[in-house]
Write a protein that holds these residues in place. Structure first.
Motif, short mmCIF file in Angstrom:
data_model
loop_
_atom_site.label_atom_id
_atom_site.label_comp_id
_atom_site.label_asym_id
_atom_site.label_seq_id
_atom_site.Cartn_x
_atom_site.Cartn_y
_atom_site.Cartn_z
N MET A 307 0.92 -0.93 0.12
CA MET A 307 0.15 -0.03 0.03
C MET A 307 0.82 1.40 0.12
N ALA A 314 2.28 5.32 -5.41
CA ALA A 314 0.92 5.04 -6.10
C ALA A 314 1.11 4.58 -7.51
N SER A 317 2.96 1.29 -8.65
CA SER A 317 2.37 -0.08 -7.77
C SER A 317 1.30 -0.57 -8.65
N PHE A 320 -1.78 -2.16 -6.40
CA PHE A 320 -2.64 -0.73 -5.92
C PHE A 320 -3.55 -0.53 -7.05
N THR A 324 -7.69 -0.56 -7.33
CA THR A 324 -8.46 0.67 -7.41
C THR A 324 -9.28 0.45 -8.60
N ALA A 347 -6.96 -1.04 0.45
CA ALA A 347 -5.98 -1.71 0.96
C ALA A 347 -6.58 -3.18 1.42
N LEU A 350 -6.11 -4.96 -2.19
CA LEU A 350 -4.59 -5.30 -2.11
C LEU A 350 -4.23 -6.64 -1.74
#
Length: 448
Positions: A307, A314, A317, A320, A324, A347, A350
């Protein structure tokens, strides 16, 4: 002067707007529009603010003829400082176009350079602006391929896209062929040959080095104008790279750029699109997911796995980004900044995602970006995406309407829907013979 450089000089100074096919001009306008959306959308991000403040503090100018306003800001700094700040700002939203064979990005420096250069010149036509954009893309793209073909390290885009900036400056400022050659040599020598995989392993605001690429390119052009000399650029003039320049003016890289649907590293896009396709086909939600397996190529598997606690992590990643997409069906600025970085829903998703490297995906990189996703649901169903290529490029293009929608999504929150619509129409309108670049540029400074 080598034959390859002569070819580059002839292309830079000799290409005329009416030499370009309609499809090439339209591609240039499309990439201009798409990049402007990211320039505008990145204005309020921390990296852009820091870059602009730094340009004001360090890169002002004593020569009004070489000063340029900062887009969406209005303060004047040096020509190179304006390009640096705008490219750094754009690079840090990471939603700008790219070109698979270069493993990097061109528009992120070409458009900031065009905006800055235009501030130092009399107004010019829209078709001339698109011709300069095309020259920047064609020169930078081949320089990037040449660099990757001759060195072991994977260098950031700033290492080679500076040469496209030089070509644009030489064209628009009517430099001589010798000045172009000197500027190319200066830019290549001072280009930021930063190692890309260091940034992947430790995501920061450095991103792809393009801010420095833009600054080096324009600084080199002015140095050459004033008589400074540089050793010939080996990514152009060395014999072993000459084959990469053979098709200059015949194959138009301008038409083969990809547009990013999401403001995160392109290496994550194939997996994001695979996840998106599964949701659209099977109509499940994040609540139905028990676990997710992502199979991808090595570079993509190296992206940040946890995370993120800042925007850079971000954007670099993989899990992540996929989480999303499962959570919200899209990835916007709000997801990679502020509260989006501590979103408990993302989170929780993930934690159910694992990533692995696949040989078949490795074999197709960098020409292609493939991944596949396997989703196991709580009801026992196993959903398999199959191999999916990232959307946005020639392999899986986005429609013109999708590109326009993306622009409006990023630009409207910053400048308002009406102003964004005017910028949109002016950018695409540069293909018209009676258009001027000022039709667009006048909309990019005063946003009150």
């Amino acid at each position: 002067m080598t034959h390859t450089f002569e070819k580059v000089a002839d292309f830079t100074f000799g290409l005329q707007p009416d030499h370009l096919q309609t499809s090439t001009r339209q591609a240039a306008a499309r990439m201009l529009l798409d990049t402007l959306g990211i320039v505008i959308g990145s204005k309020e991000m921390e990296a852009g603010r820091i870059a602009r403040e730094t340009a004001v503090a360090l890169y002002s100018t004593g020569d009004p003829a070489l000063s340029a306003r900062l887009p969406l800001d209005g303060r004047r700094v040096s020509l190179a400082g304006a390009a640096y700040a705008t490219a750094t700002q754009t690079d840090n939203l990471d939603g700008h176009d790219g070109y698979n064979p270069t493993k990097g990005h061109i528009g992120v420096v070409v458009i900031p350079a065009l905006l800055a250069l235009a501030e130092t010149l009399p107004d010019f036509s829209g078709p001339e602006a698109l011709t300069a954009v095309t020259i920047g893309y064609e020169i930078a793209g081949r320089a990037g391929i040449s660099l990757h073909d001759t060195v072991n390290d994977y260098h950031t885009s700033g290492a080679w896209n500076a040469l496209g900036v030089v070509a644009m400056a030489a064209r628009l400022r009517k430099m001589s062929a010798d000045q172009l050659r000197q500027a190319m040599g200066i830019a290549e020598y001072h280009g930021p040959r930063s190692q890309m995989m260091r940034e992947i392993a430790n995501p920061t605001m450095l991103h792809d080095g393009s801010g420095w690429g833009a600054m080096v390119g324009l600084s080199s052009a002015i140095l050459a104008e004033k008589g400074f000399t540089g050793a010939p650029a080996i990514t152009i003039e060395e014999e072993r790279v000459s084959r990469h320049w053979d098709d200059l003016g015949q194959f138009w890289q301008m038409e083969h750029q990809y547009v990013k649907p999401y403001p995160v590293c392109r290496w994550a896009h194939a997996a994001i699109d695979a996840a998106r396709a599964l949701v659209l086909e099977h109509s499940f939600t994040h609540r139905d997911i028990e676990r997710v397996q992502i199979n991808t190529f090595h570079e993509s598997a190296c992206l940040f796995q946890d995370m993120p606690d800042n925007t850079s992590k971000a954007q670099y990643s993989l899990p992540f980004a996929v989480a999303t997409m499962f959570a919200y069906g899209r990835i916007g600025v709000e997801h990679i900044t502020g509260k989006g970085l501590s979103d408990p829903l993302i989170a929780s998703i993930l934690e159910r995602i694992t990533t692995a490297e696949a040989d078949r995906h490795n074999a197709r990189f960098p020409q292609s970006r493939f991944a596949d996703v396997i989703v196991t649901l709580h009801d026992g169903r196993v959903l398999v995406s199959g191999d999916v290529h990232a959307r946005g490029g020639p392999e899986a293009p986005m429609s013109d309407q999708e590109v326009s929608t993306k622009f409006m999504e990023f630009a409207s929150p910053v400048v308002g829907e009406k102003r964004a619509g005017l910028i949109h129409d002016a950018a695409l309108g540069l293909v018209n013979p009676d258009s001027n670049f000022s039709d667009l540029s006048r909309l990019l400074y005063d946003i009150q």
